[in-house]
Each structure stands twice: as C-alpha cells, then as structure tokens.
Design an enzyme around this catalytic site. Structure first.
Site, PDB file in Angstrom:
ATOM      1  N   LYS A   1       0.777  -1.192  -0.063  1.00 48.75           N
ATOM      2  CA  LYS A   1       0.224  -0.005  -0.075  1.00 48.75           C
ATOM      3  C   LYS A   1       0.847   1.280  -0.113  1.00 48.75           C
ATOM      4  O   LYS A   1       0.824   2.015  -0.873  1.00 48.75           O
ATOM      5  CB  LYS A   1      -0.961   0.092   1.197  1.00 48.75           C
ATOM      6  N   ASN A   2       1.796   1.461   0.980  1.00 52.40           N
ATOM      7  CA  ASN A   2       2.571   2.620   1.132  1.00 52.40           C
ATOM      8  C   ASN A   2       3.573   2.879  -0.007  1.00 52.40           C
ATOM      9  O   ASN A   2       4.218   3.866  -0.114  1.00 52.40           O
ATOM     10  CB  ASN A   2       3.257   2.593   2.409  1.00 52.40           C
TER      11      ASN A   2
ATOM     12  N   ARG B   1      -4.640  10.195   3.535  1.00 51.15           N
ATOM     13  CA  ARG B   1      -3.323  10.649   3.989  1.00 51.15           C
ATOM     14  C   ARG B   1      -2.177  11.216   2.929  1.00 51.15           C
ATOM     15  O   ARG B   1      -1.751  12.026   2.483  1.00 51.15           O
ATOM     16  CB  ARG B   1      -2.747  10.369   5.044  1.00 51.15           C
TER      17      ARG B   1
ATOM     18  N   CYS C   1      -5.477   8.663   8.859  1.00 48.39           N
ATOM     19  CA  CYS C   1      -5.631   8.198  10.235  1.00 48.39           C
ATOM     20  C   CYS C   1      -4.968   9.032  11.612  1.00 48.39           C
ATOM     21  O   CYS C   1      -4.041   9.834  11.010  1.00 48.39           O
ATOM     22  CB  CYS C   1      -4.728   6.799  10.690  1.00 48.39           C
TER      23      CYS C   1
ATOM     24  N   ARG D   1       0.101  15.204  12.708  1.00 50.35           N
ATOM     25  CA  ARG D   1       0.963  14.566  11.558  1.00 50.35           C
ATOM     26  C   ARG D   1       1.096  15.917  10.690  1.00 50.35           C
ATOM     27  O   ARG D   1       0.815  16.093   9.785  1.00 50.35           O
ATOM     28  CB  ARG D   1       0.207  13.845  10.877  1.00 50.35           C
ATOM     29  N   PRO D   2       2.155  16.758  11.148  1.00 51.61           N
ATOM     30  CA  PRO D   2       2.478  18.108  10.229  1.00 51.61           C
ATOM     31  C   PRO D   2       3.173  17.610   9.052  1.00 51.61           C
ATOM     32  O   PRO D   2       3.569  16.298   8.933  1.00 51.61           O
ATOM     33  CB  PRO D   2       3.468  18.806  11.363  1.00 51.61           C
TER      34      PRO D   2
ATOM     35  N   ASP E   1       5.606  19.779   7.907  1.00 50.31           N
ATOM     36  CA  ASP E   1       6.540  21.045   7.691  1.00 50.31           C
ATOM     37  C   ASP E   1       7.878  20.534   6.868  1.00 50.31           C
ATOM     38  O   ASP E   1       8.606  21.360   6.373  1.00 50.31           O
ATOM     39  CB  ASP E   1       6.946  21.504   9.166  1.00 50.31           C
ATOM     40  N   GLN E   2       8.231  19.338   7.196  1.00 54.92           N
ATOM     41  CA  GLN E   2       9.284  18.949   6.431  1.00 54.92           C
ATOM     42  C   GLN E   2       9.234  18.827   4.880  1.00 54.92           C
ATOM     43  O   GLN E   2      10.323  18.942   4.096  1.00 54.92           O
ATOM     44  CB  GLN E   2       9.884  17.446   6.912  1.00 54.92           C
TER      45      GLN E   2
ATOM     46  N   ASP F   1       3.758   0.589  11.992  1.00 53.27           N
ATOM     47  CA  ASP F   1       2.714  -0.049  11.510  1.00 53.27           C
ATOM     48  C   ASP F   1       2.536  -1.450  11.845  1.00 53.27           C
ATOM     49  O   ASP F   1       1.105  -1.912  11.726  1.00 53.27           O
ATOM     50  CB  ASP F   1       2.777  -0.027   9.965  1.00 53.27           C
TER      51      ASP F   1
ATOM     52  N   ARG G   1      -9.057   0.059   4.086  1.00 49.85           N
ATOM     53  CA  ARG G   1      -8.074   1.312   3.519  1.00 49.85           C
ATOM     54  C   ARG G   1      -6.889   0.652   3.061  1.00 49.85           C
ATOM     55  O   ARG G   1      -6.424   0.975   1.874  1.00 49.85           O
ATOM     56  CB  ARG G   1      -7.980   2.353   4.470  1.00 49.85           C
TER      57      ARG G   1
HETATM   58  C1  EPZ Z   1       4.218   6.869   6.373  1.00 48.59           C
HETATM   59  O1  EPZ Z   1       3.447   8.198   7.070  1.00 48.59           O
HETATM   60  C2  EPZ Z   1       3.005   5.833   6.396  1.00 48.59           C
HETATM   61  N1  EPZ Z   1       2.020   6.344   5.215  1.00 48.59           N
HETATM   62  C3  EPZ Z   1       2.494   5.333   7.374  1.00 48.59           C
HETATM   63  O2  EPZ Z   1       1.884   4.435   7.144  1.00 48.59           O
HETATM   64  C4  EPZ Z   1       3.673   5.122   8.508  1.00 48.59           C
HETATM   65  O3  EPZ Z   1       3.077   4.878   9.795  1.00 48.59           O
HETATM   66  C5  EPZ Z   1       4.775   6.125   8.861  1.00 48.59           C
HETATM   67  O4  EPZ Z   1       5.023   6.218   7.267  1.00 48.59           O
HETATM   68  C6  EPZ Z   1       5.813   5.675   9.356  1.00 48.59           C
HETATM   69  O5  EPZ Z   1       6.557   4.381   8.899  1.00 48.59           O
HETATM   70  C7  EPZ Z   1       2.394   6.331   3.940  1.00 48.59           C
HETATM   71  O6  EPZ Z   1       3.226   5.798   3.490  1.00 48.59           O
HETATM   72  C8  EPZ Z   1       1.083   6.818   3.106  1.00 48.59           C
HETATM   73  P1  EPZ Z   1       6.159  10.106   8.498  1.00 48.59           P
HETATM   74  P2  EPZ Z   1       4.164   9.369   6.970  1.00 48.59           P
HETATM   75  O7  EPZ Z   1       6.211  11.340   7.671  1.00 48.59           O
HETATM   76  O8  EPZ Z   1       4.670   9.622   5.701  1.00 48.59           O
HETATM   77  C9  EPZ Z   1       6.838  13.487  11.767  1.00 48.59           C
HETATM   78  C10 EPZ Z   1      -0.243   2.994   7.684  1.00 48.59           C
HETATM   79  O9  EPZ Z   1      -0.840   2.421   8.561  1.00 48.59           O
HETATM   80  N2  EPZ Z   1       6.684  14.449  10.867  1.00 48.59           N
HETATM   81  O10 EPZ Z   1       7.381   9.268   8.365  1.00 48.59           O
HETATM   82  O11 EPZ Z   1       2.807  10.325   7.311  1.00 48.59           O
HETATM   83  C11 EPZ Z   1       5.453  12.669  12.017  1.00 48.59           C
HETATM   84  O12 EPZ Z   1       4.550  13.432  12.739  1.00 48.59           O
HETATM   85  C12 EPZ Z   1       0.429   4.140   7.794  1.00 48.59           C
HETATM   86  O13 EPZ Z   1       0.097   2.278   6.629  1.00 48.59           O
HETATM   87  C13 EPZ Z   1       7.061  15.850  10.835  1.00 48.59           C
HETATM   88  O14 EPZ Z   1       7.276  16.168  12.345  1.00 48.59           O
HETATM   89  O15 EPZ Z   1       5.017   9.298   8.315  1.00 48.59           O
HETATM   90  C14 EPZ Z   1       6.068  11.458  12.786  1.00 48.59           C
HETATM   91  O16 EPZ Z   1       5.972  11.797  14.106  1.00 48.59           O
HETATM   92  C15 EPZ Z   1      -0.051   5.103   8.752  1.00 48.59           C
HETATM   93  N3  EPZ Z   1       6.949  16.581  10.274  1.00 48.59           N
HETATM   94  C16 EPZ Z   1       7.355  11.153  11.918  1.00 48.59           C
HETATM   95  O17 EPZ Z   1       7.658  12.276  11.606  1.00 48.59           O
HETATM   96  C17 EPZ Z   1       6.836  16.265   8.888  1.00 48.59           C
HETATM   97  O18 EPZ Z   1       7.016  17.026   7.727  1.00 48.59           O
HETATM   98  C18 EPZ Z   1       7.237  10.089  10.929  1.00 48.59           C
HETATM   99  O19 EPZ Z   1       6.109  10.637   9.956  1.00 48.59           O
HETATM  100  C19 EPZ Z   1       6.560  14.930   8.380  1.00 48.59           C
HETATM  101  C20 EPZ Z   1       6.521  14.088   9.539  1.00 48.59           C
END
Ligand code: EPZ
Length: 422
Positions: A23-24, A94, A118, A123-124, A126-127, A306, A398
């Site tokens: 999926k991801n 998302r 979800c 879930r900012p 900003d990056q 996950d 989903r």
């Molecule tokens: C991806 O989410 C996956 N989603 C998530 O899968 C997965 O849990 C997550 O990566 C971590 O492995 C998809 O691939 C669509 P991150 P993502 O950006 O990209 C913080 C599932 O169940 N952060 O790696 O949203 C954030 O808040 C799901 O399949 C910032 O602070 O995750 C978190 O604490 C749900 N600023 C951490 O980083 C940003 O700009 C990691 O988030 C971006 C992220």
C-alpha cells in the site's frame, strides 16, 4: 447498514498465504506516474480503498486510468490539466500529499487541502514544505489549503529535521525534474522509498542513494513511460506472521522480500516463535510458551510502527511484563482502550505501553480507531474466547484487501457481515 467483522475465537492460523503489493508504495507510485505525459503501467497493485480514492482523484485531474487485468493499471497522464485535486477526495486520504510533489514537479504549481488520514497524533507536513521551499517554491497555507508555486524548481541541499517517509518521497517527486542537483540528508530508508526511486529511475530520473540516509537526485528535463511492479507489502506480511505466532499456528508467508521483514522476524524469534527464512518466503511457527519482551518502534530498519498494535496483541499472550515504546507517532495507542474491553491489562506511561501478558482475553465488541489497530483487533479476536465483533471496518479496508477472505484462506473464521445479519 454498517459492515463489521465477526471473528471466531480460539482459532489457529495455518497454511500458506501470498502477499499483495505494498500500500505505502502504491500510494506514492500513482502520483509519481503523473510526472510524465506518456503511458505508465503499474503491476501488482493492491485493490484497497485508499487506491480507489487515489484513482478517483487522478481521474478528476484529467488522467485516464484503466485496469489491464486484476492488478495491472495503465495510467495515461497526457491530458492532466489541473493542479487542484478535489478537496472532498483529498480529505479522505493521507497519501494524497504525494500529489504536492508530483503536481509541483509537473506544473510548478499545486493547491491542495491539508491531508486527512488516520489519527495517530499530530502529523505535520513542515518537512515536506521545508523541502519545496528550499527548491525555490513559495508556500502559503490559507484556510486549510496549501498553495505551492514555483517559477522554476531548483535543486537544493535539504537536511530533514525528522526522518519522514512522506517528506523524503515528496521531495524526491518534486526534485526529479528540478534544475540541477538535490541532496536529501537524514532521509528515510523504508523499502517503499527505494521502490518509488526505482520506478522514477525507470521513467528516466536520476536518483542515487535511495535506501540510505543520503539521497542524491540529478534533475532531468523530461520523464518517459515505464512499467513497474509494486514490491510486496511488508506490513500485510507482518500482520499474518504475527497472527500465526499469536495463535500458535504454522504459516508460510509467500512472495515477500524477507530482508524487509528482518525487524519483525527478530522480534518474533525473541518472543519464542520459530521463524524460517526462504528466498522469497518466511515460515512462522507459534509456540505455547511465549516470552515477554520489549519493543521500540523506529523508522526503518527499526521495528515498524505500523505493526505496533499487532505486536501488542501478541505480547498479551506472553506471560510477564512487556514494554512497547512508540517513537514514531505520539498518540498511536488508541487501540489500548478497546483491548482493555477484552480483559487486556495494559497501562500507558507517556509513549510506553506496559503490557501484563499471559492472561486470558474474552470477546467484546470493538471499534477500529485506525487501519492497523483495526487489523490487530482481528488477531485479538482469534486468540480470545467467544466471538468478537470489530466495527468501523472501513479503516481496515483502506489498507488490507478483503482481509476476511485472507484470514479464511489460512483456516480461520472471520466474516464480513452487515448490521442486522448474524
Ligand atoms: C508513512 O506516513 C506511512 N504512510 C505510515 O503508514 C507509516 O506509519 C509512517 O510512514 C511511518 O512509517 C504512508 O506511507 C502513506 P512520516 P508518514 O512522515 O509519511 C513526523 C499505515 O498504517 N513528521 O514518516 O505520514 C510525524 O509527525 C500508515 O500504513 C513531522 O514532524 O509518516 C511522525 O511523528 C499510517 N513533520 C514522524 O515524523 C513532517 O513534515 C514520521 O512520519 C513529516 C513528518
């Protein structure tokens, strides 16, 4: 009428299951396909609702998408003429944030609502925005709408403050056609990122280092058509591996890349399950004497967040105290209250769940709060006494394709029913 799952208790998972596409990866590969006007073919696509929503969004933007066989999709992006994905659809998903990078790369412009998805705590993005800005884009957030505009995207050196899957992929998408070289430091290393980079490279991009924490992208003028097969879903595989371990079963999980599951196999062994690694399969045999252990979630190659809820259910079977520390998402613990309804003894201290395992679980009506927590409730239902009801299963659909049929394939009774039906 609302659909729910009825899970028969005290059952054992056994047999063989083949794993679907990830999926991801898929949710990033589809937006990536919009970076070319030529036709693209993506094979091994999982048939899940997140993909259906993304396809609707792509159609609304002007793409022609058609299935050639069950899991092969042809995307013709020649007539894509909009950089404003429809708000009602974007809010459902998302991963719609990947349209930021891809539409920015294609049109130098995108206007998109803040992404839904979800609720796992804050879930900012900003990056993501930091990356686009470094490449010369102007970003405004107005009334919940993110408006990104660049006259010409320019390669940049970007150091991510947090390791983010989404930001890494989104910056890659924007950078492949930018002028000059982009370097992403402190990049996420998930296999899905490598999969997206491989697809983009097949389309003519020049990306090196995906899978390490420094990714270098040399911008190219144009991308062309390509064919790509989605990698196996390591989270779906992990779900069934943990289900086998938790139910004392015996399962071959086939069509996987075992290396992607190393953090999971290591923990399963520590808990006392037997694990056999083949070239493209993993065998798991549960044991009646499971051992408590501690788990900390981290970005890849750490233990995946996950699979944290599923692991929690497994540890409920292991006598003694286990600790699970969630380091990726601040509030990914909404499953705990539901598991307590089954008699689970779990307390939460900050980001650490303290699990007092080895006590019997009894069935209860549960409500899925998010995708992975919902899937973990099915495993909890399999080990509990009595019949467990899991409501709110749209969350599970989903990201898991017909999960009830998949569980039926491995010998256990999970039924999809509508209210009023038993
Ligand atoms: C991806 O989410 C996956 N989603 C998530 O899968 C997965 O849990 C997550 O990566 C971590 O492995 C998809 O691939 C669509 P991150 P993502 O950006 O990209 C913080 C599932 O169940 N952060 O790696 O949203 C954030 O808040 C799901 O399949 C910032 O602070 O995750 C978190 O604490 C749900 N600023 C951490 O980083 C940003 O700009 C990691 O988030 C971006 C992220």
């Amino acid at each position: 009428m609302a659909a729910y799952f009825l899970v028969k208790g005290e059952q054992t998972v056994k047999g063989r299951i083949t794993i679907n596409g990830a999926k991801n990866s898929a949710v990033a590969l589809l937006p990536a396909a919009l970076l070319t006007e030529e036709k693209v073919k993506i094979d091994n696509l999982p048939r899940i609702t997140d993909i259906n929503i993304l396809l609707e969004i792509m159609r609304a933007l002007g793409a022609v998408v058609s299935f050639a066989g069950g899991r092969s999709l042809i995307i013709d992006g020649a007539n894509v003429d909009s950089f404003i994905p429809p708000e009602t659809l974007v809010n459902k998903l998302r991963a719609s944030y990947y349209l930021m990078g891809s539409l920015l790369g294609r049109f130098g412009r995108v206007e998109i609502p803040m992404p839904g998805g979800c609720d796992l705590g804050p879930r900012p993005i900003d990056q993501h925005i930091k990356g686009f800005t470094a490449m010369g884009a102007e970003v405004e957030v107005e009334h919940g709408l993110v408006k990104v505009k660049a006259k010409a995207l320019k390669g940049a050196h970007i150091y991510l403050d947090v390791v983010s899957v989404g930001a890494t992929i989104n910056i890659m998408l924007a950078a492949v056609k930018a002028e000059g070289r982009t370097v992403i430091e402190n990049a996420a290393r998930e296999p899905e990122i490598v999969d997206v980079a491989n697809f983009l490279n097949a389309m003519g991009a020049q990306i090196r280092g995906a899978g390490t924490d420094v990714i270098k992208i040399q911008g190219v003028r144009e991308l062309h058509g390509a064919e790509h097969s989605v990698i196996p879903d390591r989270i779906e595989a992990g779900t069934f591996m943990i289900a086998a371990a938790a139910t004392g079963g015996e399962l071959i999980v086939a069509d996987v890349i075992p290396r992607h599951l190393e953090p999971v196999t290591a923990k399963l062994k520590e808990v006392g399950a037997e694990v056999e690694l083949g070239p493209d399969y993993i065998g798991v045999r549960g044991s009646n004497g499971l051992a408590a252990c501690d788990v900390k979630t981290f970005p890849y190659p750490g233990f995946p967040t996950d699979l944290q809820p599923h692991m929690m259910v497994l540890l409920l079977k292991a006598p003694g105290i286990s600790l699970i520390t969630e380091n990726v998402f601040e509030r990914r613990f909404r499953h705990i209250d539901e598991l307590r309804k089954m008699g689970a003894m779990i307390t939460l201290e900050g980001r650490t769940a303290i699990i007092n395992g080895g006590r019997p679980l009894s069935s209860a009506p549960l409500r899925a709060m998010d995708l992975r927590g919902g899937a973990a409730f099915i495993i909890a239902g399999l080990i509990a006494s009595g019949d467990t009801i899991v409501n709110n299963i749209a969350y599970i659909d989903r990201g898991y394709e017909k999960i009830e049929e998949r569980f039926q394939e491995v010998g256990v009774c999970v039924q999809r029913l509508e209210t009023g039906q038993q």
